[in-house]
Design an enzyme around this catalytic site. Sequence first.
Site, PDB file in Angstrom:
ATOM      1  N   HIS B 323       2.176  -4.192   2.462  1.00  0.00           N
ATOM      2  CA  HIS B 323       3.405  -4.996   2.936  1.00  0.00           C
ATOM      3  C   HIS B 323       4.572  -4.322   3.406  1.00  0.00           C
ATOM      4  O   HIS B 323       5.535  -4.623   4.177  1.00  0.00           O
ATOM      5  CB  HIS B 323       3.725  -5.978   2.267  1.00  0.00           C
ATOM      6  CG  HIS B 323       2.724  -7.300   2.211  1.00  0.00           C
ATOM      7  ND1 HIS B 323       1.762  -7.300   1.419  1.00  0.00           N
ATOM      8  CD2 HIS B 323       2.837  -8.290   2.852  1.00  0.00           C
ATOM      9  CE1 HIS B 323       0.798  -8.212   1.575  1.00  0.00           C
ATOM     10  NE2 HIS B 323       1.415  -9.024   2.524  1.00  0.00           N
ATOM     11  N   GLY B 324       4.662  -3.008   2.825  1.00  0.00           N
ATOM     12  CA  GLY B 324       5.942  -2.264   3.181  1.00  0.00           C
ATOM     13  C   GLY B 324       6.139  -0.794   2.358  1.00  0.00           C
ATOM     14  O   GLY B 324       5.645  -0.904   1.249  1.00  0.00           O
TER      15      GLY B 324
END
Lengths: 471, 466
Positions: B323-324
């Site tokens: 997700h990051g």
Amino acid sequence: MTFISLSHFNNKTTIKDKMMIFCACLLIMSFLIVMLRSITMNVIVKKLHIYNPLTKAILYDSDELRELGGAITDSGKNEIHIDWAKLYPFEYSATENKTKSNKSTSTEVQKFNEFVTHCHSTKNRITGIEKKIGDWTNIYFWNYMVSVKCYNLYKKTICWDISRTKEYNSVVVMPDGQLVSFNPRVDTSWKINAVKSLSDKCHESGINFLMVLAPSKIARSETDYAGKLDFSNQNGDEFVTGLREYGVDVIDIRDEIETAGFEQHQLFYKTDHHWTASTARWASSKILDYMNNHYGYDADISLLDPIRYDKTTYPSNFLGSRGKKVTLAMTTKDDFSLYYPKFQTAIHISIPSLSVSKDGDFSVVYDMSRLNNLSYWTYSYGDNALTSMENRLKADGKKALIVKDSFALTAMPFLILGMEKIQGIDLRYFTGSLLSYIKSEQPDTVIVLYNIENLTAENKNNSHTAFFDFR
Amino acid sequence: MVFSSTVFLFLFLPITLLAYYQPFFKSRTFRNRLLLFMSLFFYAWGEPIFVFLMVFSIIVGWFIGLHVGEISGHSNAVRRKWFVTGVVFNVGLLFVFKYLTFTAHELGLLLGRDFSFLSISLPIGISFFTFQILSYIFDIYYGKASPQKNMLNVGLYIALFPQLIAGPIVRYDEIEKQIAARNENIHDFSDGMMRFIYGLAKKVLLANFIAQIADNIFDANTSLSVATAWLGAVAYTLQIYFDFSGYSDMAIGLGKMFGFHFTENFNYPYISRSATEFWRRWHISLGTWFRDYVYIPMGGNRVSKVRWILNLFVVWTLTGLWHGANWTFVLWGLFYFVLLMMEKITNFPEKIGVLAHIYALLAIIIGWTLFRSPDINHAMNYIGTMIGVGSTGLFDSTAWYYIYNGRTVWILGVILSTPIVPMLKNRLNNTKAMNICEPLLATVIFLLSIVVTMSSTYNPFIYFNF
């Protein structure tokens, strides 16, 4: 969808099928309308200069298009491009030059940097084109403004009255109908330093320096909003405290309002973020009073007394920036007033970028062509890089330079009544060096007059068009 | 380009529909080439430079695909080498463009050196298209699908615009046959259009509105009351659901309009009774991707208990990181690892009855708070405020302002995040009133969404960054 192959659509169609095909057709119709209108405007009218009944019919809402940036002729048609940087060049500091020479020594790094810069500029160019096309799909849509009104009506229907704090000009309707924007908490330290640095440079040249902070609509006493939803006052307090700690002269108009006991909302146009001309006149009297007391000016403050003016009011004439955003679905227009002194005046106004140079009484400060469109810009011909006013009846040799935002448009015509010459520089448009300009003009006083909401302004790296870029 | 923009709605989609359904060229080859061309244009609109990176990675994926399949004639050892090369290349690409800047920054802090020159922009949707290329290589290697001889067909699978930049992550074995042969028909088209409308409405009528509350509160830079902090967290919980599930609805709907059938990505995750159930209902395509391509190849749960825990730990760390590139996402992934382990070992959600819903919702909201925060410090402070540490009190006028002035959207948001509407629909299914009312209502929602899309300026999709 008659032009689409329906060979696949040979089963029995239901109401749902028909309705959904209708929706898809609406998108296709929208595409055709946008294409027709944008080509008509940008090719047939602007390039081929054909503006006949047919093109007029296609662009039936050209007045609205003008406001949306799709004008048949640009609104600034008389604007002259002036290379301010050539007239008032920037001086590179030793550090900047040193950095430059260091950079030039490494050619490989330089080549890599050039490649990266090239990629960025290509991307920016393409993004710019994309943005333009994106804007066209909005503004050339059939009845775009009706859509905006419907949107605001929808917000009203669902009782939505929340705005995104960080979004420019996002608007909230207050219980008294005032349109306001909430501002986020920001770090004001670099702005304090920028003002301090300008103040120091002015003092080094024997020039007085004064910071004037104009208020926003929300007063410090509105504790349901101030410090909870809107932080413009907190930003302002920090900014003023910081400057005073550095010994910079500051007039915080909020203090004056609190002392006078005014109701802050009433000092502003309901649909706009600006103070009214009447407020500007009152604030001007405070500024002149301060300059009399501290900088040896000899302004006759009584000339700013409201009883010494005739007022012409244009009822329901002005839809301000915030009103335009929420449209008439959520607000009504403001009355707009122009003031004419009952006493004798002789003013010269000059605006190089508009080729304006006029002599006459006080009324020369008004651009009456703006009255029914951008009413606030009637005062002082709107925001321009440089605006000069001279008072022919005042020969005391006192000059002031105002580094300004649009709040000064309504203040400058009243300030000039107290001195011989006033010049307004708007750093958003003035691309030359402010320091070079000050050096060349040698005013007695430099005033920075910004409204408190500008404290949320960003530093536009090296663009020389930022509020607090005082180089 | 985002689906909820006027450029997409008034230019890209109409042009694509007109070109796709024109009566002159109707062959499958023409239509596939057209979709590929439009998809590349769609990506290039937002990423005019990185579109070449995506094309390059498609070419490499196709080339490797030719060598990892059984029909390549290579020995298993050679196929394995190609397979490893493909995985390393794609994971490496993802690492360089998504994680290198973060890794360099963290290393810089550790070693006391400045690696700030290593600042690489994140190409939009790289996590999605890289995972699809990996899915292509995995499916061929494991014999679930045959390699595409035609590179353009691989390109279409990877770049197909409905699912290109924010999913669902379409697996190659699910779509292989649809690329070669699919049946576009009016019912699919209208189903797709309706699904697209619902997705658009979720995005522009709900997510974008609630986002204003979430953003204001999370970015306030000031002390909050307990109630305001909870409102911010709940607002973000609703925002991310309507934003992402709205995008998935639009993607599934658009796919159907062109004859593709994508798998579902959401199933009312907020009615879950446990974190385990939440992940069966939230971003289903990502969960199944990790299950099938990471968890099961590592042995899944058919291993020793320690190894099983390790497998879960790896999967949830990767899920967080996907997700990051930020410690908040890692912490978020590990937060779910801990919850899932607890649930699997104690099975407590089954034992607490209706309280399980409250437990799951609290866990989800706390999780999103971690996810939304810019750094762990901010996250801890925020969660602290939610339990009263450092708050300005229990309730204040700010909380009331956000409740009162957003009341309709709050109510709609809560109702529509539960399956009340589909339940009602099922009851009325196939009645005459339903057959007329639903398309009419959808048309009204469509017009309203168009009006709001045109008139508001806020449109970034949250999931573009992932």
